[in-house]
Scaffold this motif. Structure first.
Motif, PDB file in Angstrom:
ATOM      1  N   ARG A  72       0.817  -1.221   0.000  1.00  0.00           N
ATOM      2  CA  ARG A  72       0.000   0.000   0.000  1.00  0.00           C
ATOM      3  C   ARG A  72       0.844   1.261   0.000  1.00  0.00           C
ATOM      4  NH1 ARG A  72      -2.611   1.206   4.021  1.00  0.00           N
ATOM      5  NH2 ARG A  72      -1.681  -0.206   5.559  1.00  0.00           N
ATOM      6  N   PHE A  73       2.017   1.232   0.620  1.00  0.00           N
ATOM      7  CA  PHE A  73       2.905   2.395   0.676  1.00  0.00           C
ATOM      8  C   PHE A  73       4.128   2.121  -0.199  1.00  0.00           C
ATOM      9  CE2 PHE A  73       1.757   4.244   5.146  1.00  0.00           C
ATOM     10  CZ  PHE A  73       0.417   4.230   4.799  1.00  0.00           C
ATOM     11  N   THR A  74       4.638   3.183  -0.827  1.00  0.00           N
ATOM     12  CA  THR A  74       5.838   3.073  -1.653  1.00  0.00           C
ATOM     13  C   THR A  74       6.776   4.215  -1.322  1.00  0.00           C
ATOM     14  OG1 THR A  74       4.585   2.052  -3.461  1.00  0.00           O
ATOM     15  CG2 THR A  74       6.760   2.941  -3.981  1.00  0.00           C
ATOM     16  N   ILE A  75       8.018   3.870  -0.991  1.00  0.00           N
ATOM     17  CA  ILE A  75       9.043   4.881  -0.741  1.00  0.00           C
ATOM     18  C   ILE A  75       9.909   5.006  -1.983  1.00  0.00           C
ATOM     19  CG2 ILE A  75      10.670   3.229   0.291  1.00  0.00           C
ATOM     20  CD1 ILE A  75      11.502   5.480   2.241  1.00  0.00           C
ATOM     21  N   SER A  76      10.304   6.230  -2.292  1.00  0.00           N
ATOM     22  CA  SER A  76      11.183   6.475  -3.429  1.00  0.00           C
ATOM     23  C   SER A  76      12.015   7.707  -3.142  1.00  0.00           C
ATOM     24  CB  SER A  76      10.374   6.637  -4.722  1.00  0.00           C
ATOM     25  OG  SER A  76       9.497   7.756  -4.621  1.00  0.00           O
ATOM     26  N   ARG A  77      13.047   7.911  -3.955  1.00  0.00           N
ATOM     27  CA  ARG A  77      13.909   9.077  -3.747  1.00  0.00           C
ATOM     28  C   ARG A  77      14.310   9.649  -5.089  1.00  0.00           C
ATOM     29  NH1 ARG A  77      18.621   7.191  -0.149  1.00  0.00           N
ATOM     30  NH2 ARG A  77      19.302   9.351  -0.442  1.00  0.00           N
ATOM     31  N   ASP A  78      14.536  10.942  -5.083  1.00  0.00           N
ATOM     32  CA  ASP A  78      15.046  11.665  -6.246  1.00  0.00           C
ATOM     33  C   ASP A  78      16.270  12.425  -5.770  1.00  0.00           C
ATOM     34  OD1 ASP A  78      15.642  13.384  -8.329  1.00  0.00           O
ATOM     35  OD2 ASP A  78      13.541  13.768  -8.822  1.00  0.00           O
ATOM     36  N   ASN A  79      17.443  11.871  -6.028  1.00  0.00           N
ATOM     37  CA  ASN A  79      18.669  12.484  -5.514  1.00  0.00           C
ATOM     38  C   ASN A  79      18.947  13.836  -6.172  1.00  0.00           C
ATOM     39  OD1 ASN A  79      19.128  10.357  -3.749  1.00  0.00           O
ATOM     40  ND2 ASN A  79      20.413   9.246  -5.203  1.00  0.00           N
ATOM     41  N   ALA A  80      18.484  14.035  -7.381  1.00  0.00           N
ATOM     42  CA  ALA A  80      18.692  15.327  -8.050  1.00  0.00           C
ATOM     43  C   ALA A  80      17.917  16.432  -7.339  1.00  0.00           C
ATOM     44  CB  ALA A  80      18.268  15.231  -9.503  1.00  0.00           C
ATOM     45  N   LYS A  81      16.830  16.067  -6.673  1.00  0.00           N
ATOM     46  CA  LYS A  81      16.011  17.047  -5.954  1.00  0.00           C
ATOM     47  C   LYS A  81      16.199  16.981  -4.444  1.00  0.00           C
ATOM     48  CE  LYS A  81      12.355  17.192  -9.462  1.00  0.00           C
ATOM     49  NZ  LYS A  81      10.898  17.027  -9.722  1.00  0.00           N
ATOM     50  N   ASN A  82      17.104  16.115  -3.991  1.00  0.00           N
ATOM     51  CA  ASN A  82      17.324  15.949  -2.541  1.00  0.00           C
ATOM     52  C   ASN A  82      16.014  15.667  -1.810  1.00  0.00           C
ATOM     53  OD1 ASN A  82      20.023  16.450  -2.952  1.00  0.00           O
ATOM     54  ND2 ASN A  82      20.180  18.034  -1.372  1.00  0.00           N
ATOM     55  N   THR A  83      15.207  14.807  -2.388  1.00  0.00           N
ATOM     56  CA  THR A  83      13.874  14.576  -1.852  1.00  0.00           C
ATOM     57  C   THR A  83      13.561  13.074  -1.798  1.00  0.00           C
ATOM     58  OG1 THR A  83      13.094  16.698  -2.712  1.00  0.00           O
ATOM     59  CG2 THR A  83      11.413  15.090  -2.141  1.00  0.00           C
ATOM     60  N   VAL A  84      12.890  12.694  -0.730  1.00  0.00           N
ATOM     61  CA  VAL A  84      12.364  11.340  -0.601  1.00  0.00           C
ATOM     62  C   VAL A  84      10.844  11.435  -0.489  1.00  0.00           C
ATOM     63  CG1 VAL A  84      12.617  11.288   1.918  1.00  0.00           C
ATOM     64  CG2 VAL A  84      12.582   9.144   0.629  1.00  0.00           C
ATOM     65  N   TYR A  85      10.178  10.445  -1.038  1.00  0.00           N
ATOM     66  CA  TYR A  85       8.721  10.461  -1.095  1.00  0.00           C
ATOM     67  C   TYR A  85       8.141   9.224  -0.403  1.00  0.00           C
ATOM     68  CZ  TYR A  85       9.814  13.681  -4.910  1.00  0.00           C
ATOM     69  OH  TYR A  85      10.304  14.716  -5.656  1.00  0.00           O
ATOM     70  N   LEU A  86       6.911   9.376   0.047  1.00  0.00           N
ATOM     71  CA  LEU A  86       6.152   8.229   0.538  1.00  0.00           C
ATOM     72  C   LEU A  86       4.758   8.305  -0.073  1.00  0.00           C
ATOM     73  CD1 LEU A  86       6.259   5.724   2.403  1.00  0.00           C
ATOM     74  CD2 LEU A  86       5.102   7.142   4.127  1.00  0.00           C
TER      75      LEU A  86
END
Length: 123
Positions: free
Chosen positions: A66-80
């Motif tokens: 149900r939950f997915t973690i991801s990251r965008d190193n170019a934006k210095n951001t992690v998502y949930l």
């Protein structure tokens, strides 16, 4: 020193979705592992998901699928990304950074924490 700022929380109906973001300061974000936790009123902080510096992901059994973690190193951001939310998921959601890069379900290994973002799920 790393500063973490969460965003994306709010009020959502049961069954709905939200995507939380956590923006990090600093030039070495790509080397950190990142984790997401939540804490409901009167309860202990609960691990949700983590992503290592090489992109390996780990989830609590309660959120798998149900939950997915991801990251965008170019934006210095992690998502949930959170889907199929329930009223019992109402809590303050926190992101955290682990300098060692591996991540863990143990909140004690994380070095930096954000201030949290409130998620409220209505029935």
């Amino acid at each position: 020193q790393v500063q973490l700022v969460e965003s994306g929380g709010g009020l959502v109906q049961a069954g709905g979705s939200l995507r939380l973001s956590c923006a990090a300061s600093g030039r070495t974000f790509s080397r950190y592992a990142m984790g997401w936790f939540r804490q409901a009123p009167g309860k202990e902080r609960e691990f949700l998901a983590a992503i290592s510096w090489v992109g390996a992901t780990y989830y609590a059994d309660s959120v798998k699928g149900r939950f997915t973690i991801s990251r965008d190193n170019a934006k210095n951001t992690v998502y949930l990304q959170m889907n199929s939310l329930k009223p019992e998921h109402t809590a303050v959601y926190y992101c955290a950074a682990d300098e060692r890069g591996r991540g863990s379900d143990n909140d004690g290994v994380y070095d930096y924490w954000g201030q949290g973002t409130q998620v409220t799920v209505s029935s």
